[in-house]
Design a protein around this motif. Structure first.
Motif, PDB file in Angstrom:
ATOM      1  N   GLY A 194       7.654  -6.098  -0.454  1.00 33.86           N
ATOM      2  CA  GLY A 194       9.176  -5.965   1.375  1.00 33.86           C
ATOM      3  C   GLY A 194      10.065  -6.547  -0.054  1.00 33.86           C
ATOM      4  O   GLY A 194      11.335  -6.307   0.095  1.00 33.86           O
ATOM      5  N   PHE A 195      10.493  -4.654  -0.810  1.00 32.48           N
ATOM      6  CA  PHE A 195      11.663  -4.120  -1.449  1.00 32.48           C
ATOM      7  C   PHE A 195      12.247  -3.311  -0.213  1.00 32.48           C
ATOM      8  O   PHE A 195      13.176  -3.658  -0.642  1.00 32.48           O
ATOM      9  CB  PHE A 195      11.261  -3.315  -2.392  1.00 32.48           C
ATOM     10  N   VAL A 196      11.276  -2.883   0.937  1.00 32.33           N
ATOM     11  CA  VAL A 196      11.915  -1.753   2.008  1.00 32.33           C
ATOM     12  C   VAL A 196      11.969  -2.518   3.065  1.00 32.33           C
ATOM     13  O   VAL A 196       9.934  -2.773   3.125  1.00 32.33           O
ATOM     14  CB  VAL A 196      12.232  -0.740   1.398  1.00 32.33           C
ATOM     15  N   HIS A 197      12.241  -2.267   3.740  1.00 29.71           N
ATOM     16  CA  HIS A 197      11.950  -2.521   5.096  1.00 29.71           C
ATOM     17  C   HIS A 197      11.171  -2.083   5.751  1.00 29.71           C
ATOM     18  O   HIS A 197      11.447  -0.181   5.639  1.00 29.71           O
ATOM     19  CB  HIS A 197      13.623  -2.936   6.229  1.00 29.71           C
ATOM     20  N   ARG A 198      10.460  -2.206   6.457  1.00 24.44           N
ATOM     21  CA  ARG A 198       9.329  -0.840   8.077  1.00 24.44           C
ATOM     22  C   ARG A 198      10.754  -0.222   8.844  1.00 24.44           C
ATOM     23  O   ARG A 198      10.755  -1.423   9.726  1.00 24.44           O
ATOM     24  CB  ARG A 198       8.127  -1.135   7.112  1.00 24.44           C
ATOM     25  N   ASP A 199       9.882   0.391   9.758  1.00 18.37           N
ATOM     26  CA  ASP A 199      10.799   1.206  10.812  1.00 18.37           C
ATOM     27  C   ASP A 199       9.810   0.121  11.518  1.00 18.37           C
ATOM     28  O   ASP A 199       9.900   0.132  12.982  1.00 18.37           O
ATOM     29  CB  ASP A 199      10.804   2.461  10.915  1.00 18.37           C
ATOM     30  N   LEU A 248       5.338   3.854  -0.071  1.00 18.17           N
ATOM     31  CA  LEU A 248       4.780   2.500   0.395  1.00 18.17           C
ATOM     32  C   LEU A 248       4.219   1.409   0.097  1.00 18.17           C
ATOM     33  O   LEU A 248       4.331  -0.148   0.014  1.00 18.17           O
ATOM     34  CB  LEU A 248       3.576   3.217   0.828  1.00 18.17           C
ATOM     35  N   PHE A 249       4.797   1.920  -1.314  1.00 20.22           N
ATOM     36  CA  PHE A 249       4.593   0.381  -2.593  1.00 20.22           C
ATOM     37  C   PHE A 249       5.913  -1.355  -2.353  1.00 20.22           C
ATOM     38  O   PHE A 249       5.521  -1.525  -2.409  1.00 20.22           O
ATOM     39  CB  PHE A 249       4.799   0.495  -4.267  1.00 20.22           C
ATOM     40  N   ASN A 250       7.190  -0.496  -2.239  1.00 21.26           N
ATOM     41  CA  ASN A 250       8.323  -0.949  -1.702  1.00 21.26           C
ATOM     42  C   ASN A 250       8.371  -1.357  -0.580  1.00 21.26           C
ATOM     43  O   ASN A 250       8.319  -2.736  -0.226  1.00 21.26           O
ATOM     44  CB  ASN A 250       9.491   0.095  -1.862  1.00 21.26           C
ATOM     45  N   ALA A 251       7.524  -0.764   0.520  1.00 19.59           N
ATOM     46  CA  ALA A 251       7.711  -1.474   2.075  1.00 19.59           C
ATOM     47  C   ALA A 251       6.006  -2.758   1.790  1.00 19.59           C
ATOM     48  O   ALA A 251       6.355  -4.385   2.451  1.00 19.59           O
ATOM     49  CB  ALA A 251       6.728  -0.512   2.355  1.00 19.59           C
TER      50      ALA A 251
END
Ligand SMILES: Nc1ncnc2c1ncn2[C@@H]1O[C@H](COP(=O)(O)OP(=O)(O)OP(=O)(O)O)[C@@H](O)[C@H]1O
Ligand SMILES: [Mg+2]
Length: 261
Positions: free
Chosen positions: A58-63, A52-55
Motif C-alpha cells: 500500500g505504499f504506491v498506488h497501482r494503475d 511490487l512490494f510497495n504496491a
C-alpha cells in the motif's frame, strides 16, 4: 500448502501494473503466494521487485489490477490499512531509529498493532501502565528469540550490520503480521550471517505461522531458502517454479543468473 487453517493463497496479484510517468515499473503481474510458504522474488536491478512490494503493502498506488491479501481486496487501502490486514515489511535500506535503543525500535513495531497509543507514550519510560509493561515483556521475548536479548539497551546504530537487519525483521514481527515482505534481508551480510539468516527465517516462519515473500540478490540463499521463486525482468514475470526449475530456465539464466550458477 495451507497451514494453521489459513486460506490457500496468502497474496494474490492479478494483472497488476504500476507506472511512473511513461515507465511501467510493474506490468500486468500475476503472482500467487501460498499461505505458509517462503516465496522468493528475484530479477535484475530495476526489474520492479521493490515496486511490487510497495504496491502490495500500500505504499504506491497501482494503475491496474487486483491485489488480495488473505482473500481481502486491498483496493483503495493505504499502507496503515494494509498493515492492519496483517502485512509486515522491511525495507531495502535499513530504516531503524539509530539513536534509540534496540528495545525501543521493537516497541515502535508494536505501535503499528496498538495504534491507540502514540509512539511518544510508548517511549516515555518509565511511567508505564500495565499494557505498556506487557509490550516491553513481549519485545524482550522477541529479541531473546532471535539472539538479540543482550543488546536490548544498546543504541540500534551500535549493532553490527547483520544484527541491524535482524532487528528490522523483529520490528516487523512485533506488529504480528501474517504475511511478511522482506526486501533484500541479506544485503551487506557476510557469508556466515547469510547462513544464519536462512535458518533464522525458516524458524521465524514456523514459530509465527507466517507467509514470507523475499526479494534477495544472493542466489545461493534464495535457492536454499525458498520453496517457490518468481523471476521478474522489465516489470514482467519471466519465470516461476521451484528453485531447481528456475535455476535451469534459459530465460532466467540469460536475464539474470548468467552461466555460472
Ligand atoms: N518512485 C519512483 N519514481 C520513478 N521511477 C521509479 C520509482 N521507483 C522505482 N522507479 C523505477 O521503476 C523501476 C523498477 O524499480 P524497482 O526499485 O522496483 O526495481 P528493483 O527490482 O527493486 O531493483 P533493485 O534490485 O535494484 O532494488 C526502475 O526503473 C526504477 O528506476
Ligand atoms: Mg529493489
Amino acid at each position: 500448502m495451507a497451514r494453521g487453517g489459513l486460506t490457500e493463497t496468502a497474496i494474490r496479484l492479478t494483472g497488476v501494473t504500476v507506472r511512473f510517468g511513461g515507465l511501467a515499473a510493474v506490468s500486468a503481474m500475476d503472482l500467487a503466494v501460498g499461505a505458509g510458504s517462503i516465496h522468493g522474488l528475484i530479477g535484475p536491478n530495476g526489474a520492479g521487485k521493490t515496486t511490487l512490494f510497495n504496491a502490495v503493502s500500500g505504499f504506491v498506488h497501482r494503475d491496474a489490477g487486483r491485489i488480495e491479501i488473505l482473500s481481502v481486496d486491498t483496493a483503495g487501502r493505504g499502507a496503515h490499512e494494509v498493515a492492519a490486514l496483517g502485512v509486515g515489511r522491511t525495507f531495502q535500506n535499513i530504516r531503524l531509529f539509530g539513536e534509540l535503543s534496540v528495545l525501543e525500535n521493537v516497541l515502535i513495531g508494536f505501535h503499528l498493532r496498538t495504534r491507540a497509543m502514540p509512539v511518544s507514550a510508548i517511549l516515555r519510560l518509565p511511567g508505564f501502565g500495565r499494557r505498556e509493561a506487557e509490550l516491553v515483556t513481549d519485545a524482550r521475548a522477541l529479541l531473546s528469540e532471535v539472539g538479540l536479548g543482550a543488546e536490548a539497551e544498546k543504541p540500534a546504530h551500535t549493532l553490527p550490520y547483520g544484527h541491524q537487519r535482524k532487528l528490522e525483521i523483529v520490528r516487523a514481527l512485533a506488529s504480528r503480521p501474517k504475511v511478511l515482505l522482506l526486501d533484500e534481508p541479506a544485503a551487506g551480510m557476510n557469508t556466515r550471517e547469510k547462513e544464519e539468516l536462512r535458518a533464522f527465517l525458516r524458524g521465524v516462519r514456523e514459530r509465527h505461522n507466517l507467509t514470507l515473500l523475499v526479494i534477495e540478490h544472493d542466489v545461493k540463499l534464495v535457492l536454499g531458502l525458498c520453496e517457490r521463486i518468481t523471476v521478474m525482468d522489465h516489470g514482467e514475470r519471466i519465470s516461476e517454479g521451484d528453485p531447481e526449475t528456475v535455476r535451469r530456465d534459459p530465460k532466467v539464466i540469460e536475464a539474470y543468473l548468467g552461466e555460472a550458477v
